[in-house]
Design an enzyme around this catalytic site. Structure first.
Site, PDB file in Angstrom:
ATOM      1  N   GLN A 160      -3.993  -7.441   2.703  1.00  0.00           N
ATOM      2  CA  GLN A 160      -3.024  -8.079   3.603  1.00  0.00           C
ATOM      3  C   GLN A 160      -2.948  -7.318   4.932  1.00  0.00           C
ATOM      4  OE1 GLN A 160      -1.505 -11.002   2.951  1.00  0.00           O
ATOM      5  NE2 GLN A 160      -0.513 -10.978   4.951  1.00  0.00           N
ATOM      6  N   ASP A 178     -11.156 -13.522   2.260  1.00  0.00           N
ATOM      7  CA  ASP A 178     -10.604 -13.780   3.596  1.00  0.00           C
ATOM      8  C   ASP A 178     -11.708 -14.170   4.577  1.00  0.00           C
ATOM      9  OD1 ASP A 178      -7.860 -13.684   4.229  1.00  0.00           O
ATOM     10  OD2 ASP A 178      -7.790 -11.530   3.832  1.00  0.00           O
ATOM     11  N   LYS A 221       1.331 -15.619  -2.286  1.00  0.00           N
ATOM     12  CA  LYS A 221      -0.074 -15.678  -2.731  1.00  0.00           C
ATOM     13  C   LYS A 221      -0.150 -15.440  -4.242  1.00  0.00           C
ATOM     14  CE  LYS A 221      -1.879 -14.508   1.800  1.00  0.00           C
ATOM     15  NZ  LYS A 221      -2.379 -13.539   2.772  1.00  0.00           N
TER      16      LYS A 221
END
Ligand code: GUN
Length: 300
Positions: free
Chosen positions: A97, A120, A53
């Site tokens: 994460q 997200d 990422k």
């Protein structure tokens, strides 16, 4: 029949090229998109995802800030970091994460992220917005799957889509996005009485169950389009390798198009994370300025 193999790497590269272009447009307006990535602990798979990422962000011209906390960090410490990042006007997106260490309440900390920075799309405000068809930040993996489907099939209106799996990260938002794209949607899961029979009716199958090669040709209608979200590590003849939730070899004989693992959905998740970061930066810039600027990107 041998199915068309959907090239997720190439599709992700096209999305990232557009993101790079949008970042340049924003920078010319004095807006520098920035993404904060938080990793708690040292789960091996998460380490790889976070590294990728950060790499992709750099390639897209997005500033990234990596925050690593030890596995035994308290929930209060993590919440304090999120509060700090929420208040920082130079940070547009916050990615926490998952999975988190067991002592941390995942839902509690995800709800602490400012919904406008929730790249997200996991905050309940964004989850609710998606189910109401509002223009909100949406989860990256299902957004990437929808993009692949639209590139492959064109208009999805009226198609029967079967989503296998009902996780908050993939299955549920995938069903909401397909509904928004005017599909008839069936979600099958571990308690479905005959998942295979339901799947046999599908024009589109999205498999996200985390069971290696569960879905073989016998689950598929001839000509179905298959999106395989699964990434499962298995031992095969003494060697470790990645396979999806779909038995690729048999499914390609029946499907009209299918994503491979790896090289299918995986690269799309990161591409859509970058796209969401740019969208968040643009929306925050508009909100901060009394007179919204005439900046319009591909995301407008
Ligand atoms: N872990 C596995 N998939 C994801 C994802 O899409 N987002 C985050 N934050 N963590 C993950």
């Amino acid at each position: 029949m041998s199915a068309h193999i959907i090239d997720g790497k190439a599709a992700a590269a096209r999305v990232l090229q557009q993101v790079r272009h949008d970042v340049e447009t924003l920078k010319a307006e004095g807006i520098e998109p920035a993404l904060a990535v938080i990793l708690v602990g040292n789960d091996a798979a998460s380490e790889v995802y976070v590294r990728n990422k950060i790499l992709r962000a750099g390639e897209a011209g997005i500033r990234s800030l990596e925050h690593r906390l030890p596995a035994d960090s308290s929930q209060a410490r993590l919440l304090a970091l999120i509060v700090e990042l929420n208040a920082d006007n130079t940070v547009n997106g916050i990615l926490l994460q998952l999975p988190l260490p067991a002592h941390i309440d995942e839902n509690r900390v995800l709800q602490a992220i400012d919904p406008d920075k929730d790249v997200d799309g996991f905050h309940s405000e964004n989850v609710g917005g998606l189910s109401q068809g509002r223009n909100v930040l949406t989860p990256c993996t299902p957004s990437g799957c929808l993009h692949l489907l639209e590139e492959t099939c064109g208009d999805l209106s009226g198609k029967h889509a079967v989503v296998i799996g009902r996780s908050n990260i993939v299955g549920k938002p995938m069903a909401a996005l397909l509904l928004q794209a005017h599909c008839s949607v069936t979600v099958v899961h571990s308690r479905s009485t005959d998942a295979r029979a339901l799947c046999q009716l599908a024009d589109i199958v999205v498999a996200a169950v985390g069971r290696p090669r569960l879905i073989d040709a016998s689950w598929l209608k001839r000509g179905a389009v298959v999106i395989d979200v699964g990434i499962n590590r298995i031992e095969d003849h003494g060697r470790s390798r990645l396979v999806g939730d779909v038995d690729f070899a048999s499914a390609t004989e029946v499907a009209s198009a299918i994503t491979p693992v790896p090289g299918g959905v995986g690269p799309m998740t990161i591409a859509f994370l970058m796209k969401n970061t740019v969208t968040a930066a643009l929306q925050q810039a508009h909100a901060q300025r009394s007179q919204p600027e005439a900046v319009c990107l591909s995301t407008c």
